[in-house]
Motif scaffolding. Structure first.
Motif, PDB file in Angstrom:
ATOM      1  N   ALA A  46       0.838  -1.203   0.000  1.00 17.70           N
ATOM      2  CA  ALA A  46       0.000   0.000   0.000  1.00 17.70           C
ATOM      3  C   ALA A  46       0.870   1.249   0.000  1.00 17.70           C
ATOM      4  O   ALA A  46       0.546   2.250  -0.678  1.00 17.70           O
ATOM      5  N   GLN A  47       1.964   1.207   0.723  1.00 14.65           N
ATOM      6  CA  GLN A  47       2.877   2.347   0.740  1.00 14.65           C
ATOM      7  C   GLN A  47       3.444   2.613  -0.649  1.00 14.65           C
ATOM      8  O   GLN A  47       3.586   3.769  -1.075  1.00 14.65           O
ATOM      9  N   PRO A  55      -4.728   0.926  13.333  1.00 13.39           N
ATOM     10  CA  PRO A  55      -4.916   2.371  13.172  1.00 13.39           C
ATOM     11  C   PRO A  55      -3.615   3.164  13.095  1.00 13.39           C
ATOM     12  O   PRO A  55      -3.520   4.132  12.333  1.00 13.39           O
ATOM     13  N   ASP A  56      -2.589   2.740  13.858  1.00 11.69           N
ATOM     14  CA  ASP A  56      -1.320   3.480  13.825  1.00 11.69           C
ATOM     15  C   ASP A  56      -0.672   3.404  12.450  1.00 11.69           C
ATOM     16  O   ASP A  56      -0.050   4.376  11.986  1.00 11.69           O
ATOM     17  N   ALA A  57      -0.803   2.238  11.788  1.00 14.27           N
ATOM     18  CA  ALA A  57      -0.227   2.095  10.451  1.00 14.27           C
ATOM     19  C   ALA A  57      -0.953   2.997   9.462  1.00 14.27           C
ATOM     20  O   ALA A  57      -0.331   3.632   8.604  1.00 14.27           O
ATOM     21  N   GLY A  85      -0.348  10.309   7.173  1.00 18.91           N
ATOM     22  CA  GLY A  85       0.481  11.468   7.490  1.00 18.91           C
ATOM     23  C   GLY A  85       1.577  11.698   6.479  1.00 18.91           C
ATOM     24  O   GLY A  85       1.922  12.848   6.166  1.00 18.91           O
ATOM     25  N   ALA A  86       2.127  10.599   5.947  1.00 22.77           N
ATOM     26  CA  ALA A  86       3.212  10.717   4.972  1.00 22.77           C
ATOM     27  C   ALA A  86       2.745  11.352   3.672  1.00 22.77           C
ATOM     28  O   ALA A  86       3.564  11.911   2.924  1.00 22.77           O
ATOM     29  N   HIS A  87       1.435  11.262   3.400  1.00 17.11           N
ATOM     30  CA  HIS A  87       0.929  11.774   2.125  1.00 17.11           C
ATOM     31  C   HIS A  87      -0.121  12.867   2.303  1.00 17.11           C
ATOM     32  O   HIS A  87      -0.852  13.194   1.360  1.00 17.11           O
ATOM     33  N   GLY A  88      -0.194  13.411   3.506  1.00 12.75           N
ATOM     34  CA  GLY A  88      -1.068  14.546   3.741  1.00 12.75           C
ATOM     35  C   GLY A  88      -2.538  14.266   3.560  1.00 12.75           C
ATOM     36  O   GLY A  88      -3.286  15.118   3.082  1.00 12.75           O
TER      37      GLY A  88
END
Length: 336
Positions: free
Chosen positions: A15-16, A38-40, A46-49
């Motif tokens: 997915a990343q 949820p943390d993942a 967060g990495a992609h806004g």
């Protein structure tokens, strides 16, 4: 549609990768991520806004134009059912399931809905695969040898048969998909596993598997899969046709005939971008180059599971060809 709004189901490694690619397209907006961890989901969002959603239903309520389902093999099924019910175009990462029943069920729902789908067999977008197809167009394939020799990936579920399906299903599916694309449909498989799992806690998969295959047009072949190394050593195909030998990997194609030897380089990253570009273009209605819709991926799933089932039972598995297979049945029979 000027912008394709995409939601992600799953926040793991694959997915990343898709998020990075999609975020690089000017005509794509990542509207959010949902994951059972949820943390993942929060980290990827967060990495992609973008934002997180509590579940697939909440993500769909945000109105995506397409959904990417990037979950481990054992988790396939429930998310796809919800997306299909909503009528949203869906991209599914391979393997499409850990078993055949789930894949058959999802394929049936996709067909009933007439849904636009794509599956992540990105090797089909390598230009060298198209070149190999052209070279083989007027030469019958006589023999093929596929291999995937690699390590155990660093995720806990991978070494469990009921979670990943094993190396043939989870890794070598890429090779088997190319076998189907370039050689044709297999009709018979006899496979053996060594019965020894890799040295990983809780592992119950074969660390090495070998299989013999017979194809509808008379070609024969082999597949070997291994997860005993600490690196990816080999992944690709060797194909023999009349007067022609091809060696194909993600990195290139080697062509040999009686007069010459030619090497064509390949960029695997370009194929990973191309598979997403083709799907987004299809969703936006500006392209028609989805090379592996869900129904096509089902054929690869059948073949991979036939190899895995034969290795597990020690018996030959016969597969129906597309021309004779009942629609959306298991399509395999194990010799008594």
């Amino acid at each position: 549609m000027r912008t394709c709004r995409v939601g992600l189901v799953g926040a793991g490694g694959v997915a990343q990768r898709h998020a990075r690619v999609l975020n690089g397209f000017e005509d794509v907006e990542l509207i959010g991520v949902t994951d059972v961890v949820p943390d993942a989901a929060a980290e990827l969002a967060g990495a992609h806004g973008t934002r997180t959603f509590s579940d697939v239903d909440e993500l769909l309520a945000a109105g995506p134009d397409a959904v990417y389902v990037c979950v481990p093999p054992f988790a396939h099924g429930p998310a796809e059912e919800v997306v299909i019910a909503a009528g949203v175009p869906m991209f599914v990462e391979k393997p499409v399931a850990v078993d055949l029943a789930t894949a058959e069920r999802i394929a049936g729902l996709v067909a009933e809905r007439g849904l636009l789908t794509g599956v992540g067999h990105h090797w089909r977008y390598l230009p060298v695969v198209e070149r190999a197809r052209e070279l083989l167009a007027d030469r019958p394939v006589r023999m093929v040898s596929g291999a995937w020799w690699d390590k155990v990936p660093p995720v806990a579920w991978w070494s469990r048969r009921d979670r990943s399906g094993g190396p043939v299903v989870e890794q070598a599916a890429h090779v088997l998909d190319l076998v189907r694309a370039l050689v044709g449909e297999a009709t018979e498989v006899t496979a053996y596993g060594n019965g020894t799992p890799p040295p990983v806690d809780g592992a119950d998969i074969d660390s090495v598997t070998t299989a013999a295959l017979r194809f509808a047009d008379g070609a024969v072949g082999t597949l070997t899969a291994a997860c005993v190394l600490g690196w990816k050593h080999r992944a690709g195909l060797e194909i023999l046709a009349d007067g022609l030998a091809l060696s194909l990997t993600e990195d290139g194609l080697l062509v040999r005939d009686a007069d010459s030897e030619r090497r064509f380089e390949a960029d695997p990253e370009s194929a990973r971008v191309a598979v997403d570009r083709a799907f987004v273009d299809a969703v936006r209605g500006v392209g028609d180059d989805v090379r592996v819709p869900y129904a096509e991926a089902l054929g690869t799933q059948r073949l991979a599971l036939a190899v895995a089932d034969s290795a597990r039972t020690g018996r030959t598995v016969r597969l129906d060809t597309p021309a004779t297979a009942p629609a959306l049945t298991a399509g395999v029979a194990v010799d008594a």
